[in-house]
Design an enzyme around this catalytic site. Structure first.
Site, PDB file in Angstrom:
ATOM      1  CD  GLU A  42      -3.121  -0.996   2.073  1.00  0.00           C
ATOM      2  OE1 GLU A  42      -3.263   0.001   2.805  1.00  0.00           O
ATOM      3  OE2 GLU A  42      -3.779  -2.039   2.218  1.00  0.00           O
TER       4      GLU A  42
ATOM      5  N   GLY B 146       1.766  -4.054  11.071  1.00  0.00           N
ATOM      6  CA  GLY B 146       0.303  -4.110  11.051  1.00  0.00           C
ATOM      7  C   GLY B 146      -0.162  -4.104   9.617  1.00  0.00           C
TER       8      GLY B 146
ATOM      9  CB  CYS C  57      -1.293  -7.954   3.868  1.00  0.00           C
ATOM     10  SG  CYS C  57      -2.325  -7.397   2.507  1.00  0.00           S
TER      11      CYS C  57
ATOM     12  NE  ARG D 218      -7.808  -2.745   5.171  1.00  0.00           N
ATOM     13  CZ  ARG D 218      -7.960  -3.236   3.935  1.00  0.00           C
ATOM     14  NH1 ARG D 218      -8.755  -4.276   3.729  1.00  0.00           N
ATOM     15  NH2 ARG D 218      -7.330  -2.705   2.920  1.00  0.00           N
TER      16      ARG D 218
HETATM   17  N1  LIG Z   1      -4.387  -4.247   0.422  1.00  0.00           N
HETATM   18  C1  LIG Z   1      -3.272  -4.740  -0.070  1.00  0.00           C
HETATM   19  O1  LIG Z   1      -2.240  -4.059  -0.097  1.00  0.00           O
HETATM   20  C2  LIG Z   1      -3.213  -6.143  -0.624  1.00  0.00           C
HETATM   21  C3  LIG Z   1      -2.042  -6.578  -1.255  1.00  0.00           C
HETATM   22  C4  LIG Z   1      -1.994  -7.873  -1.786  1.00  0.00           C
HETATM   23  C5  LIG Z   1      -3.099  -8.710  -1.675  1.00  0.00           C
HETATM   24  N2  LIG Z   1      -4.227  -8.263  -1.059  1.00  0.00           N
HETATM   25  C6  LIG Z   1      -5.386  -9.155  -1.006  1.00  0.00           C
HETATM   26  O2  LIG Z   1      -6.354  -8.666  -1.947  1.00  0.00           O
HETATM   27  C7  LIG Z   1      -7.674  -8.892  -1.455  1.00  0.00           C
HETATM   28  C8  LIG Z   1      -8.427  -7.574  -1.396  1.00  0.00           C
HETATM   29  O3  LIG Z   1      -7.805  -6.736  -0.467  1.00  0.00           O
HETATM   30  P1  LIG Z   1      -8.189  -5.197  -0.352  1.00  0.00           P
HETATM   31  O4  LIG Z   1      -7.207  -4.590   0.578  1.00  0.00           O
HETATM   32  O5  LIG Z   1      -8.376  -4.625  -1.709  1.00  0.00           O
HETATM   33  O6  LIG Z   1      -9.614  -5.306   0.368  1.00  0.00           O
HETATM   34  P2  LIG Z   1     -10.712  -4.143   0.494  1.00  0.00           P
HETATM   35  O7  LIG Z   1     -11.510  -4.487   1.684  1.00  0.00           O
HETATM   36  O8  LIG Z   1     -10.054  -2.819   0.387  1.00  0.00           O
HETATM   37  O9  LIG Z   1     -11.603  -4.313  -0.813  1.00  0.00           O
HETATM   38  C9  LIG Z   1     -12.435  -5.416  -1.059  1.00  0.00           C
HETATM   39  C10 LIG Z   1     -13.664  -4.932  -1.797  1.00  0.00           C
HETATM   40  O10 LIG Z   1     -14.409  -6.064  -2.247  1.00  0.00           O
HETATM   41  C11 LIG Z   1     -15.777  -5.730  -2.152  1.00  0.00           C
HETATM   42  N3  LIG Z   1     -16.618  -6.933  -2.247  1.00  0.00           N
HETATM   43  C12 LIG Z   1     -16.933  -7.822  -1.269  1.00  0.00           C
HETATM   44  N4  LIG Z   1     -17.736  -8.783  -1.799  1.00  0.00           N
HETATM   45  C13 LIG Z   1     -17.912  -8.502  -3.107  1.00  0.00           C
HETATM   46  C14 LIG Z   1     -18.616  -9.114  -4.173  1.00  0.00           C
HETATM   47  N5  LIG Z   1     -19.319 -10.242  -3.988  1.00  0.00           N
HETATM   48  N6  LIG Z   1     -18.590  -8.533  -5.389  1.00  0.00           N
HETATM   49  C15 LIG Z   1     -17.877  -7.403  -5.608  1.00  0.00           C
HETATM   50  N7  LIG Z   1     -17.177  -6.776  -4.643  1.00  0.00           N
HETATM   51  C16 LIG Z   1     -17.202  -7.316  -3.415  1.00  0.00           C
HETATM   52  C17 LIG Z   1     -15.873  -4.990  -0.838  1.00  0.00           C
HETATM   53  O11 LIG Z   1     -17.070  -4.259  -0.777  1.00  0.00           O
HETATM   54  C18 LIG Z   1     -14.606  -4.118  -0.908  1.00  0.00           C
HETATM   55  O12 LIG Z   1     -14.871  -2.867  -1.511  1.00  0.00           O
HETATM   56  C19 LIG Z   1      -7.504  -9.583  -0.101  1.00  0.00           C
HETATM   57  O13 LIG Z   1      -7.560 -10.972  -0.276  1.00  0.00           O
HETATM   58  C20 LIG Z   1      -6.107  -9.169   0.320  1.00  0.00           C
HETATM   59  O14 LIG Z   1      -5.515 -10.100   1.189  1.00  0.00           O
HETATM   60  C21 LIG Z   1      -4.307  -7.004  -0.540  1.00  0.00           C
HETATM   61  O1  LIG Z   2      11.338  -3.078   8.142  1.00  0.00           O
HETATM   62  C1  LIG Z   2      10.128  -2.953   8.316  1.00  0.00           C
HETATM   63  C2  LIG Z   2       9.191  -2.951   7.256  1.00  0.00           C
HETATM   64  C3  LIG Z   2       7.834  -2.820   7.555  1.00  0.00           C
HETATM   65  N1  LIG Z   2       7.410  -2.706   8.846  1.00  0.00           N
HETATM   66  C4  LIG Z   2       5.957  -2.636   9.145  1.00  0.00           C
HETATM   67  O2  LIG Z   2       5.331  -3.717   8.466  1.00  0.00           O
HETATM   68  C5  LIG Z   2       4.002  -3.375   8.111  1.00  0.00           C
HETATM   69  C6  LIG Z   2       3.723  -3.691   6.653  1.00  0.00           C
HETATM   70  O3  LIG Z   2       4.473  -2.841   5.828  1.00  0.00           O
HETATM   71  P1  LIG Z   2       4.512  -2.985   4.235  1.00  0.00           P
HETATM   72  O4  LIG Z   2       5.029  -4.311   3.852  1.00  0.00           O
HETATM   73  O5  LIG Z   2       5.230  -1.809   3.704  1.00  0.00           O
HETATM   74  O6  LIG Z   2       2.961  -2.778   3.878  1.00  0.00           O
HETATM   75  P2  LIG Z   2       1.781  -3.593   3.195  1.00  0.00           P
HETATM   76  O7  LIG Z   2       1.088  -2.633   2.312  1.00  0.00           O
HETATM   77  O8  LIG Z   2       1.010  -4.261   4.260  1.00  0.00           O
HETATM   78  O9  LIG Z   2       2.447  -4.679   2.219  1.00  0.00           O
HETATM   79  C7  LIG Z   2       2.667  -6.032   2.604  1.00  0.00           C
HETATM   80  O10 LIG Z   2       1.472  -6.784   2.498  1.00  0.00           O
HETATM   81  C8  LIG Z   2       0.906  -6.786   1.159  1.00  0.00           C
HETATM   82  C9  LIG Z   2      -0.414  -7.516   1.228  1.00  0.00           C
HETATM   83  O11 LIG Z   2      -0.287  -8.893   1.164  1.00  0.00           O
HETATM   84  C10 LIG Z   2       1.898  -7.451   0.213  1.00  0.00           C
HETATM   85  O12 LIG Z   2       1.337  -7.490  -1.101  1.00  0.00           O
HETATM   86  C11 LIG Z   2       3.202  -6.672   0.226  1.00  0.00           C
HETATM   87  O13 LIG Z   2       4.150  -7.329  -0.620  1.00  0.00           O
HETATM   88  C12 LIG Z   2       3.726  -6.610   1.661  1.00  0.00           C
HETATM   89  O14 LIG Z   2       4.889  -5.798   1.707  1.00  0.00           O
HETATM   90  C13 LIG Z   2       3.851  -1.894   8.474  1.00  0.00           C
HETATM   91  O15 LIG Z   2       3.158  -1.803   9.709  1.00  0.00           O
HETATM   92  C14 LIG Z   2       5.277  -1.391   8.623  1.00  0.00           C
HETATM   93  O16 LIG Z   2       5.397  -0.337   9.550  1.00  0.00           O
HETATM   94  C15 LIG Z   2       8.325  -2.694   9.897  1.00  0.00           C
HETATM   95  O17 LIG Z   2       7.952  -2.594  11.077  1.00  0.00           O
HETATM   96  N2  LIG Z   2       9.666  -2.825   9.606  1.00  0.00           N
END
Ligand SMILES: NC(=O)c1ccc[n+]([C@@H]2O[C@H](COP(=O)([O-])OP(=O)(O)OC[C@H]3O[C@@H](n4cnc5c(N)ncnc54)[C@H](O)[C@@H]3O)[C@@H](O)[C@H]2O)c1
Ligand SMILES: O=c1ccn([C@@H]2O[C@H](COP(=O)(O)OP(=O)(O)O[C@H]3O[C@H](CO)[C@@H](O)[C@H](O)[C@H]3O)[C@@H](O)[C@H]2O)c(=O)[nH]1
Length: 435
Positions: free
Chosen positions: A154, A256, A259, A327
């Site tokens: 993110e 935190g 993920c 989150r």
């Molecule tokens: N946030 C990240 O950085 C990140 C990175 C890698 C993988 N992921 C994975 O990707 C997935 C999504 O994560 P996110 O952070 O985008 O979640 P999010 O909660 O931000 O978004 C999910 C969206 O899906 C919608 N939704 C739920 N049921 C639905 C349905 N039946 N049809 C259409 N939409 C529906 C929700 O209303 C919500 O807007 C998770 O499995 C997460 O683990 C997230």
């Molecule tokens: O050296 C470090 C690096 C990160 N963090 C903490 O770790 C958490 C996660 O950080 P970061 O990995 O940058 O954020 P996310 O967006 O949660 O990304 C992770 O989670 C995603 C969802 O699965 C994956 O796609 C990414 O590859 C993975 O980096 C945060 O609370 C950071 O403060 C530390 O404390 N020390």
């Protein structure tokens, strides 16, 4: 020449919106479907319901190839590929809740015209096989299935999507693997093809290893505190070993986000369900649970053994800088623990969305760090927002009731803080006591 596809993305959250906007940028026609009316209306009116660097611009620039809908049938009807980007949160047992995935699969109905269903959401190993069986039973045998896990972080998700370290594609047949690879034409980074269960496992293993590196560093930091070493100096030199590298070794109040916490629980639960106790991962999680609690204890010790009626300012609410996402942020544990100890909590964050739920409903939010710190007994840096480096700390020391700081991200320089009169505690470094 690039082959253009019509992609229906299910889920307009952090991942679905980035995926949809990036595929539109790559030249595909994209419709993003969500079940939240308000979210879809914001998007239809040109707004963006979440903050992600560059996302609003990307959506605006590609508006002619990107639309938003509440209507699942319409989204599927007009598409040849369905991308599943719905949330997979933790259940109370720690397993991943796949109910939203199943909702999407159920809405596919008789969509035999589809070329492929691709799951991008993070899911336990074996999910693909179950979805495949359900699709077969629904008469969708000729629709391909692929796992295409997402590794974006993110705050930099658009960049990570377009220039990834790798694109992982798990598919049971080469036609589907080729199709998903084609969708990514124009994306930098190698494509790695494998079977579906392995692709599902790559995602969980990668996140678990990143979380392990951080928890390991936090353990080393605790030992540094006990023995007089300085974790920043240690980690710098350890990270110069090319076999280890410097990444994910920043000590702090814990990891935190949406993920690491849920995915490490899901991997542990998945292992436990098969009878295997993933003890190392349990320790990684436990170390992380302890980090904010240790910070509260150290503050308490410094404040004559009680937090009752003390006022504490938390700087940073989001789980990391560059996002509005709170989150499973360590700030939530810190605020809850401080309130439970009888302290009053104030907070500041530049991007976190206003939160009406506990513990934030009991914490007063201020527009600037200085306002948040005025009159407090201690301040905690929770999120390493870069603007905190530029705060006038001299003035902060003057406006606080006592110049006591816990720097939970080792953001500031101990000697300098001491010279400004702070009692400065941080993670894995010696405490400095100002005059
Ligand atoms: N946030 C990240 O950085 C990140 C990175 C890698 C993988 N992921 C994975 O990707 C997935 C999504 O994560 P996110 O952070 O985008 O979640 P999010 O909660 O931000 O978004 C999910 C969206 O899906 C919608 N939704 C739920 N049921 C639905 C349905 N039946 N049809 C259409 N939409 C529906 C929700 O209303 C919500 O807007 C998770 O499995 C997460 O683990 C997230
Ligand atoms: O050296 C470090 C690096 C990160 N963090 C903490 O770790 C958490 C996660 O950080 P970061 O990995 O940058 O954020 P996310 O967006 O949660 O990304 C992770 O989670 C995603 C969802 O699965 C994956 O796609 C990414 O590859 C993975 O980096 C945060 O609370 C950071 O403060 C530390 O404390 N020390």
């Amino acid at each position: 020449m690039m082959e253009k596809h019509r992609i229906a993305v299910f889920g307009a959250g952090y991942i679905g919106l980035v995926t949809g906007a990036c595929f539109a940028k790559l030249g595909h026609d994209v419709v993003v479907r969500d079940i939240q009316k308000e979210r879809v209306e914001i998007l239809q009116n040109g707004g963006v319901p979440i903050y992600e660097a560059g996302l609003a611009e990307l959506i605006a620039e590609n508006a002619d190839r990107l639309r938003f809908t509440l209507d699942a049938e319409e989204a599927v009807r007009d598409s040849d590929v369905v991308y599943v980007c719905v949330d997979t949160p933790s259940t109370l047992s720690g397993d991943a809740d796949l109910s939203r995935i199943w909702q999407v699969i159920d809405t596919l109905g008789e969509a035999r015209h589809l070329a492929a269903v691709v799951v991008k959401s993070t899911v336990p190993v074996g999910t693909g096989a179950r979805v495949r069986a359900a699709m077969d039973q629904a008469g969708l045998q000729h629709v391909g299935y692929a796992s295409n896990p997402e590794f974006t972080a993110e705050g930099q998700a658009v960049r990570d999507f377009l220039q990834p370290d790798r694109v992982v594609i798990g598919a049971d047949d080469s036609r589907t693997a080729k199709l998903v690879a084609q969708l990514h034409e124009g994306v930098g980074g190698p494509v790695v093809e494998m079977d579906v269960p392995s692709a599902e496992m790559v995602k969980l293993a990668a996140n678990a290893l990143l979380a392990t590196k951080i928890s390991f560093t936090n353990e080393i930091a605790t030992v540094c505190e006990a023995t007089g070493a300085d974790v920043e100096q240690v980690v710098h030199a350890v990270g110069l070993d090319h076999r280890l590298g410097p990444h994910y070794m920043k000590a702090g109040v814990g990891w935190g986000g949406s993920c690491f916490p849920k995915d490490s629980r899901a991997l542990r639960a998945m292992a436990s369900n098969s009878g295997y106790s993933f003890q190392m991962l349990s320790s990684v999680i436990e170390v992380n649970d302890l980090q904010p609690r240790r910070a509260v204890q150290r503050l308490k010790d410094e404040l004559d053994g009680t937090l009752r009626d003390r006022t504490i300012a938390l700087l940073g609410i989001t789980f990391k800088p560059g996002t509005d996402d709170v989150r499973e942020a360590p700030s939530t544990i810190l605020a809850s623990r401080l309130l439970a100890e009888g302290a009053a909590v104030r907070c500041w964050d530049p991007l976190a969305r206003p939160l009406a739920t506990a513990p934030w409903s009991s914490a007063t939010r201020y527009a600037t760090p200085l306002e948040a710190m005025t009159g407090v007994d201690a301040v905690v840096i929770v999120t390493d927002w870069p603007e905190l480096r530029d705060v006038d700390w001299d003035q902060a020391a003057a406006v606080m009731a006592r110049p006591l700081m816990f720097d939970g991200r080792n953001l500031l320089e101990p000697q300098r803080m001491g010279s400004l009169g702070f009692t400065y505690m941080s993670v894995g470094r010696r405490t400095v006591r100002g005059a």
